[in-house]
Design a protein around this motif. Structure first.
Motif, PDB file in Angstrom:
ATOM      1  N   UNK A  51       0.800  -1.222   0.141  1.00 56.32           N
ATOM      2  CA  UNK A  51      -0.003   0.095   0.076  1.00 56.32           C
ATOM      3  C   UNK A  51       0.758   1.240   0.014  1.00 56.32           C
ATOM      4  N   UNK A  52       2.086   1.233   0.756  1.00 53.40           N
ATOM      5  CA  UNK A  52       2.883   2.495   0.936  1.00 53.40           C
ATOM      6  C   UNK A  52       3.561   2.651  -0.570  1.00 53.40           C
ATOM      7  N   UNK A  53       3.977   1.475  -1.192  1.00 51.56           N
ATOM      8  CA  UNK A  53       4.561   1.455  -2.494  1.00 51.56           C
ATOM      9  C   UNK A  53       3.471   2.179  -3.761  1.00 51.56           C
ATOM     10  N   UNK A  54       2.409   1.464  -3.514  1.00 47.39           N
ATOM     11  CA  UNK A  54       1.412   2.098  -4.339  1.00 47.39           C
ATOM     12  C   UNK A  54       0.960   3.550  -4.319  1.00 47.39           C
ATOM     13  N   UNK A  55       0.875   4.108  -3.164  1.00 44.87           N
ATOM     14  CA  UNK A  55       0.484   5.360  -2.823  1.00 44.87           C
ATOM     15  C   UNK A  55       1.676   6.172  -3.282  1.00 44.87           C
TER      16      UNK A  55
END
Length: 80
Positions: A51-55
Motif C-alpha cells: 500500500x505504501x509503494x502504490x501510494x
C-alpha cells in the motif's frame, strides 16, 4: 520422602499418559497459534508495504473523448 510426596508421585505416575497427552496437545495448540499470528503479522506487513509503494506511484489520468456524444446530441437536436 514424606507420605504426601509418595502419594503425589504415585498419582502422577498413574496419570502420566494423560498428563503427557495434555502437554503435547497444549504444545500443538501453542505452536499453531504462534504460526497463525506470525502469518497474520507477515501478511499485514506485506500489505502495508504494498500500500505504501502504490501510494507513491503517480496516478494514471484518463481522458474521455466526448465527440461521439456531442455528434449524437447534435443530430437529435437538429432533427427536432
Amino acid at each position: 520422602m514424606s507420605q504426601e510426596k509418595v502419594d503425589q508421585y504415585k498419582k502422577n505416575k498413574a496419570n502420566r499418559k494423560q498428563i503427557m497427552r495434555k502437554q503435547k496437545m497444549m504444545h500443538a495448540v501453542r505452536s499453531t497459534l504462534m504460526i497463525v499470528v506470525a502469518v497474520a503479522l507477515i501478511g499485514w506487513l506485506g500489505y502495508s508495504a504494498y500500500d505504501s509503494y502504490e501510494s507513491k506511484q503517480p496516478r494514471k489520468m484518463a481522458e474521455i473523448d466526448y465527440t461521439a456524444v456531442n455528434t449524437y446530441l447534435g443530430t437529435l437536436t437538429a432533427s427536432e
